[in-house]
Design a protein around this motif. Structure first.
Motif, PDB file in Angstrom:
ATOM      1  N   LEU A  38      -3.598   3.583  -3.865  1.00 11.31           N
ATOM      2  CA  LEU A  38      -4.653   2.641  -4.242  1.00 11.31           C
ATOM      3  C   LEU A  38      -4.276   1.193  -3.942  1.00 11.31           C
ATOM      4  O   LEU A  38      -5.124   0.386  -3.588  1.00 11.31           O
ATOM      5  CB  LEU A  38      -4.978   2.806  -5.729  1.00 11.31           C
ATOM      6  N   ALA A  39      -2.995   0.871  -4.076  1.00  8.88           N
ATOM      7  CA  ALA A  39      -2.568  -0.491  -3.762  1.00  8.88           C
ATOM      8  C   ALA A  39      -2.762  -0.785  -2.283  1.00  8.88           C
ATOM      9  O   ALA A  39      -3.245  -1.865  -1.905  1.00  8.88           O
ATOM     10  CB  ALA A  39      -1.103  -0.686  -4.157  1.00  8.88           C
ATOM     11  N   ALA A  40      -2.403   0.171  -1.442  1.00  8.83           N
ATOM     12  CA  ALA A  40      -2.592  -0.002  -0.001  1.00  8.83           C
ATOM     13  C   ALA A  40      -4.063  -0.052   0.351  1.00  8.83           C
ATOM     14  O   ALA A  40      -4.478  -0.786   1.257  1.00  8.83           O
ATOM     15  CB  ALA A  40      -1.898   1.135   0.749  1.00  8.83           C
ATOM     16  N   LEU A  41      -4.867   0.725  -0.357  1.00 11.78           N
ATOM     17  CA  LEU A  41      -6.309   0.706  -0.105  1.00 11.78           C
ATOM     18  C   LEU A  41      -6.885  -0.675  -0.398  1.00 11.78           C
ATOM     19  O   LEU A  41      -7.676  -1.212   0.395  1.00 11.78           O
ATOM     20  CB  LEU A  41      -6.993   1.774  -0.964  1.00 11.78           C
ATOM     21  N   ALA A  42      -6.502  -1.257  -1.522  1.00  8.50           N
ATOM     22  CA  ALA A  42      -7.003  -2.584  -1.875  1.00  8.50           C
ATOM     23  C   ALA A  42      -6.578  -3.620  -0.844  1.00  8.50           C
ATOM     24  O   ALA A  42      -7.367  -4.489  -0.446  1.00  8.50           O
ATOM     25  CB  ALA A  42      -6.509  -2.986  -3.261  1.00  8.50           C
ATOM     26  N   ARG A  43      -5.343  -3.507  -0.400  1.00  5.56           N
ATOM     27  CA  ARG A  43      -4.849  -4.444   0.601  1.00  5.56           C
ATOM     28  C   ARG A  43      -5.584  -4.266   1.928  1.00  5.56           C
ATOM     29  O   ARG A  43      -5.994  -5.245   2.570  1.00  5.56           O
ATOM     30  CB  ARG A  43      -3.342  -4.222   0.807  1.00  5.56           C
ATOM     31  N   THR A  44      -5.791  -3.025   2.325  1.00  3.23           N
ATOM     32  CA  THR A  44      -6.490  -2.744   3.579  1.00  3.23           C
ATOM     33  C   THR A  44      -7.914  -3.273   3.537  1.00  3.23           C
ATOM     34  O   THR A  44      -8.385  -3.914   4.485  1.00  3.23           O
ATOM     35  CB  THR A  44      -6.499  -1.230   3.851  1.00  3.23           C
TER      36      THR A  44
ATOM     37  N   LEU B  47     -10.541   5.027   2.579  1.00  7.06           N
ATOM     38  CA  LEU B  47     -10.367   6.102   1.609  1.00  7.06           C
ATOM     39  C   LEU B  47      -8.910   6.225   1.192  1.00  7.06           C
ATOM     40  O   LEU B  47      -8.008   5.879   1.964  1.00  7.06           O
ATOM     41  CB  LEU B  47     -10.814   7.435   2.232  1.00  7.06           C
ATOM     42  N   ASP B  48      -8.696   6.737  -0.013  1.00  9.72           N
ATOM     43  CA  ASP B  48      -7.334   7.174  -0.320  1.00  9.72           C
ATOM     44  C   ASP B  48      -7.192   8.623   0.162  1.00  9.72           C
ATOM     45  O   ASP B  48      -8.155   9.241   0.613  1.00  9.72           O
ATOM     46  CB  ASP B  48      -7.014   7.010  -1.804  1.00  9.72           C
ATOM     47  N   ARG B  49      -5.994   9.137   0.105  1.00  8.23           N
ATOM     48  CA  ARG B  49      -5.750  10.490   0.654  1.00  8.23           C
ATOM     49  C   ARG B  49      -6.575  11.541  -0.051  1.00  8.23           C
ATOM     50  O   ARG B  49      -7.039  12.500   0.570  1.00  8.23           O
ATOM     51  CB  ARG B  49      -4.258  10.806   0.551  1.00  8.23           C
TER      52      ARG B  49
END
Length: 227
Positions: A11-17, A219-221
């Motif tokens: 989720l952290a990577a998703l927000a950053r992306t 999306l997340d995984r």
């Protein structure tokens, strides 16, 4: 606009992306036209994206902010889309209050509010941020919503299955005209509907997010498990 799917590891990577894609879109619009029209959504999903976005060095004074929808509650209410953005994004000193066009959902005449907001909208948004809900809705457009039938009105008052039930939402024609839409979906419970939204038979009355098929899906995984 072609479909693009990005799968983030967490989720952290998703927000950053998501925040970086929005920042890139802002910079592109400002470079091309010296201005950017951005429509934000609301809900818990947006909070970490706003947190990330607020830290980025983009031309904030050149951005006009709008909302894809609003719950008909006071701005101090936890469900207020504007309230969430105010606390996390609009604290940026480079964003002036005159740049923010909010939907005055706390006013009692929701139809009049929708009509007034319609008059404020740009001809087309450069960027829009939305989340696909568990039932496949986006903004205030839920399965079976009369808003799905709108071809001329750009903003309407609706009643939805989730609380707060009274909302005001932009309509499909607004999304169709957008230059770029970022759609976020998280969680395994959404995986089946994400798959249907992107690849299933076109049935937007049952799955409104299919109207956003040609967008950037982040999306997340877990949400991507059905692809």
């Amino acid at each position: 606009m072609e479909t693009e799917v990005v799968v983030a590891p967490d989720l952290a990577a998703l927000a950053r992306t998501a925040s970086l894609r929005l920042a890139r879109g802002i910079e592109t619009a400002v470079r091309e036209r010296e201005w950017c029209w951005l429509a934000l959504s609301g809900g818990a999903f947006a909070a970490p994206i706003y947190d990330e976005l607020a830290t980025l060095q983009v031309p904030w004074p050149k951005v006009e902010f709008y909302f894809t929808d609003e719950r008909c509650v006071p701005t101090s209410h936890p469900a207020s889309n504007y309230g969430g953005a105010l606390d996390r994004l609009f604290t940026n000193p480079r964003i002036g209050s005159h740049q923010v066009h909010r939907i005055e959902g706390e006013r009692p005449d929701h139809g009049a509010v929708a009509e007034a907001y319609e008059r404020e909208l740009p001809e087309a948004f450069d960027l829009m941020l939305v989340e696909m809900g568990l039932d496949g809705h986006f903004a205030g457009i839920f399965p079976g919503s009369p808003a799905l039938e709108e071809t001329e009105r750009l903003a309407v008052a609706v009643e939805v299955p989730l609380k707060p039930r009274k909302r005001i939402t932009l309509t499909p024609p607004v999304f169709e005209r957008a230059g770029e839409i970022v759609v976020v979906a998280t969680g395994r419970e959404k995986a089946e509907r994400v798959g249907r939204a992107l690849h299933g038979p076109l049935e937007p009355a049952e799955l409104p997010a299919q109207l956003l098929r040609s967008a950037i899906w982040i999306l997340d995984r877990a949400a991507a498990a059905g692809l």
